[in-house]
Write a protein that holds these residues in place. Structure first.
Motif, PDB file in Angstrom:
ATOM      1  N   SER A   1       0.837  -1.189   0.000  1.00 19.79           N
ATOM      2  CA  SER A   1       0.000   0.000   0.000  1.00 19.79           C
ATOM      3  C   SER A   1       0.877   1.246   0.000  1.00 19.79           C
ATOM      4  CB  SER A   1      -0.902  -0.003   1.236  1.00 19.79           C
ATOM      5  OG  SER A   1      -1.704   1.151   1.272  1.00 19.79           O
TER       6      SER A   1
ATOM      7  N   SER B   1       0.676   5.702  -0.232  1.00 19.87           N
ATOM      8  CA  SER B   1      -0.047   6.976  -0.281  1.00 19.87           C
ATOM      9  C   SER B   1       0.933   8.068  -0.668  1.00 19.87           C
ATOM     10  CB  SER B   1      -0.676   7.279   1.082  1.00 19.87           C
ATOM     11  OG  SER B   1      -1.375   8.503   1.042  1.00 19.87           O
TER      12      SER B   1
ATOM     13  N   THR C   1       1.466  12.259  -2.132  1.00 21.62           N
ATOM     14  CA  THR C   1       0.985  13.589  -2.479  1.00 21.62           C
ATOM     15  C   THR C   1       1.952  14.173  -3.497  1.00 21.62           C
ATOM     16  OG1 THR C   1      -0.022  13.946  -0.317  1.00 21.62           O
ATOM     17  CG2 THR C   1       0.427  15.894  -1.648  1.00 21.62           C
TER      18      THR C   1
ATOM     19  N   GLN D   1      -2.187  -1.225  -3.728  1.00 19.27           N
ATOM     20  CA  GLN D   1      -3.167  -0.219  -3.319  1.00 19.27           C
ATOM     21  C   GLN D   1      -2.486   1.143  -3.350  1.00 19.27           C
ATOM     22  OE1 GLN D   1      -5.023  -1.206   0.453  1.00 19.27           O
ATOM     23  NE2 GLN D   1      -4.745  -3.408   0.063  1.00 19.27           N
TER      24      GLN D   1
ATOM     25  N   GLN E   1      -2.961   5.479  -3.226  1.00 17.45           N
ATOM     26  CA  GLN E   1      -3.714   6.709  -2.988  1.00 17.45           C
ATOM     27  C   GLN E   1      -2.846   7.873  -3.434  1.00 17.45           C
ATOM     28  OE1 GLN E   1      -4.625   7.618   1.111  1.00 17.45           O
ATOM     29  NE2 GLN E   1      -6.382   8.901   0.524  1.00 17.45           N
TER      30      GLN E   1
ATOM     31  N   GLN F   1      -6.544  -1.633  -5.878  1.00 15.10           N
ATOM     32  CA  GLN F   1      -7.304  -0.483  -5.379  1.00 15.10           C
ATOM     33  C   GLN F   1      -6.605   0.829  -5.725  1.00 15.10           C
ATOM     34  OE1 GLN F   1      -8.292  -0.863  -1.220  1.00 15.10           O
ATOM     35  NE2 GLN F   1      -8.663  -3.062  -1.395  1.00 15.10           N
TER      36      GLN F   1
ATOM     37  N   ASP G   1      -7.232   5.152  -5.183  1.00 20.47           N
ATOM     38  CA  ASP G   1      -7.983   6.282  -4.609  1.00 20.47           C
ATOM     39  C   ASP G   1      -7.396   7.580  -5.157  1.00 20.47           C
ATOM     40  OD1 ASP G   1      -9.231   8.237  -3.146  1.00 20.47           O
ATOM     41  OD2 ASP G   1      -8.892   7.295  -1.187  1.00 20.47           O
TER      42      ASP G   1
ATOM     43  N   SER H   1      -9.299  10.478  -4.971  1.00 22.93           N
ATOM     44  CA  SER H   1     -10.270  11.478  -4.504  1.00 22.93           C
ATOM     45  C   SER H   1      -9.651  12.859  -4.322  1.00 22.93           C
ATOM     46  CB  SER H   1     -10.923  11.011  -3.201  1.00 22.93           C
ATOM     47  OG  SER H   1      -9.937  10.755  -2.219  1.00 22.93           O
ATOM     48  N   GLU H   2      -8.376  12.915  -3.895  1.00 21.80           N
ATOM     49  CA  GLU H   2      -7.722  14.198  -3.659  1.00 21.80           C
ATOM     50  C   GLU H   2      -6.830  14.624  -4.816  1.00 21.80           C
ATOM     51  OE1 GLU H   2      -8.511  16.056  -1.074  1.00 21.80           O
ATOM     52  OE2 GLU H   2      -9.909  14.462  -0.492  1.00 21.80           O
TER      53      GLU H   2
END
Length: 577
Positions: A31, A33, A35, A56, A58, A89, A91, A93-94
């Motif tokens: 996973s 994440s 930015t 996964q 993000q 997966q 994401d 959204s942002e």
């Protein structure tokens, strides 16, 4: 000093060991994440060493075409030979999609075409919060996709957007959606329900075609037309709600929706397209109060449909509109319909009663063919034309009256109407065409108008119950086998106008005993014309006085051994017209 040097050596050893372990850490990555600080820089945060190990992801921040290509590569795993867990997966959204030409062309807040197309392992996706579209083919072929979150900002869903997403069982459409493109959800085989919001103004053709497990569809949008094949092959679709603003249902819209049981169309629906409900095998009833046009094959093979009331608004019906509706027992048509088209009710084997309006001018070819249970029908006074095989094989039809406006009756029109007992033609027709009453074994009485000039081949062949026949005054020719097999025929009257009788016209008429021919000149026949009857030597032939020598000079007529002359007055007095 010695202590400091030792500490420095220990730190370098630790750092070396940490660096040595980094590849192993990347291998274990699952996973992630991230930015992104600026568009095009996503590679800084997802180096090659880990991008195929992430399952996964993000991502927040701006994304351009290069960033999106990187995400595609991570999901598809197409550029690696390493064994890795599949990507599942995502994401976003942002994340914010920004305009650019790098990698692939992008526009602000718009998904590029085919963004996730063919990502077969992708299971869950959250789309950027501010996008305004789901692009064409965005998720086409995402065979494992089970969940997708679409933001309220989306107004446009492109063609094939979720086509072939075979595991997608549920989806919530955003409240501001205005357009759903062609094939948008086609072959989403596990999709069970769809609620189309009020904001939707356009629902594309084939949008839900082959959604085999779709059970309910609620269409709340301002949709005026259901496009071509929109729910075709949705075999489990049992419940459909339609908007009041709907005015047209296009071709194949509900074709093969075999679980659809009943449907009430809004008053505003004026048009039903070709094959719109074809093979809806459980459809028992449909209410269409404002309908003006029904397309060809619209209800073909709706075998459970039991009755149809077609309103006064109906103006046009296509061919085979209700063909093979084997459960249909009654049809009531009112209004201004001018034509019953070809094959309209063909093979409606349980159809018993039909009411036609006085506006009908024609009944097309095969219109009621094989309606084996039809016992009674009143042909309207407005009728002008009966097509070929119009009532062929209507076994239980008992009587028919063809009104005086009819000028044409097609071949085989009443062929094999085995239960037909009486037939009266009042219309101004000039020909009884081939096989019109062929095989009508119960026909006992036929009344024909004196406008008829010819009787076609096989016209009354096999009418085994017909005992007498008086040929209309204007008839010039009788076709081959016209009365062949009329086993009960005993009396025949032929007019002065008659010029020719075809081969075998009265063959296999063993009960024929009397023929009165009014023609001064012997009509042309051959030796087979009265075959079987002549062989028995029991037929009495009467010809006009002074004409026997003419008949005896003809080898075919000379076969009659019982020939006599009768005066014109006697002939006229004996006429049965």
């Amino acid at each position: 000093m010695g202590k400091t040097m030792v500490q420095s050596k220990l730190f370098r050893a630790f750092l070396f060991a940490l660096l040595a372990l980094m590849p192993f850490t990347a291998m274990a990555q699952q996973s992630l994440s991230v930015t992104n600080d600026s568009a095009g820089h996503l590679t800084k945060f997802i180096p090659d060493s880990i991008k195929y190990q992430v399952t996964q992801l993000q991502v927040a921040g701006p994304l351009n075409g290069n960033d999106i290509k990187l995400i595609q590569e991570m999901i598809l795993r197409a550029k690696t030979k390493e064994k890795a867990e599949p990507f599942r997966q995502l994401d976003l959204s942002e994340a914010v999609i920004v305009e650019g030409k790098e990698g692939m062309k992008t526009r602000d807040n718009e998904m590029p075409d085919k963004m996730f197309s063919g990502c077969k392992t992708l299971e869950q996706v959250v789309l950027p919060n501010n996008i305004i579209n789901v692009s064409p083919h965005a998720f086409d072929g995402c065979a494992s996709l089970v969940s997708v979150s679409i933001p309220e900002s989306v107004t446009d869903m492109g063609g094939y957007a979720f086509a072939n997403c075979k595991e997608l069982a549920d989806i919530a459409l955003p409240g501001n959606l205005m357009k759903i493109g062609d094939y948008a959800f086609s072959k989403c085989e596990k999709l069970q329900a769809i609620n189309i919001p009020e904001s939707v103004k356009q629902l594309g053709g084939h949008a839900f075609e082959d959604c085999k497990n779709l059970v309910t569809a609620n269409i709340n949008g301002e949709i005026s037309k259901l496009e071509n094949s929109v729910f075709k092959n949705c075999g489990n679709l049992a419940s459909v709600s339609l908007p009041e603003c709907l005015s047209a249902i296009d071709n194949n819209a509900f074709q093969k929706c075999e679980s659809l049981n009943a449907l009430s169309l809004p008053d505003g629906v004026k048009t039903i397209g070709s094959s719109a409900f074809e093979q809806c095998k459980n459809l028992k009833g449909i209410n269409m109060p404002g309908i003006k046009k029904i397309g060809s094959h619209a209800f073909d093979e709706c075998v459970s449909l039991q009755s149809i009331d077609l309103p006064s608004s109906l103006e046009d019906m296509g061919s085979s509109a209700f063909e093979d509706c084997k459960g249909l027992t009654s049809v009531d048509i009112s209004g201004n319909l001018k034509d019953i088209p070809s094959n309209a009710f063909e093979n409606c084997t349980n159809l018993q009663a039909v009411t036609l309006p006085n506006s009908v001018n024609s009944i097309g070819n095969d219109a009621f063919k094989d309606c084996q249970s039809l016992t009674y029908i009143t042909l309207p006074s407005s009728l002008k034309k009966l097509g070929n095989e119009a009532f062929k094989n209507c076994y239980t039809l008992q009587n028919i009256v063809v009104p005086n406006g009819v000028t044409s009756i097609g071949s085989h029109a009443f062929e094999n109407c085995r239960g037909l007992v009486t037939a009266e033609i009042i219309g101004f027709i000039k020909k009884i065409d081939n096989d019109v009453f062929s095989g009508c074994g119960s026909l006992r009485e036929v009344r024909l108008p004196n406008t008829i000039e010819s009787i076609g081949d096989d016209a009354f062949e096999g009418c085994a119950s017909l005992t007498s026949f008086t040929t209309p005054l204007a008839v010039k020719s009788i076709g081959g086998s016209a009365f062949k097999g009329c086993a009960s025929l005993t009396y025949l009257e032929l007019p002065n106008s008659l010029k020719k009788i075809g081969g075998s016209a009265f063959a296999k008429c063993p009960m024929l005993r009397e023929i009165r021919c009014h023609a001064a000149m012997a009509p042309k026949i051959d030796k087979s014309t009265f075959k079987d009857a002549v062989k028995q030597g029991l037929v009495k032939l009467s010809v006009p006085k002074g004409c026997m020598s003419i008949y005896k000079a003809d080898k075919a007529w000379a076969q009659f051994t019982h020939m006599s002359e009768i005066s014109l007055i006697e002939l006229q007095n004996s006429m049965r017209y």
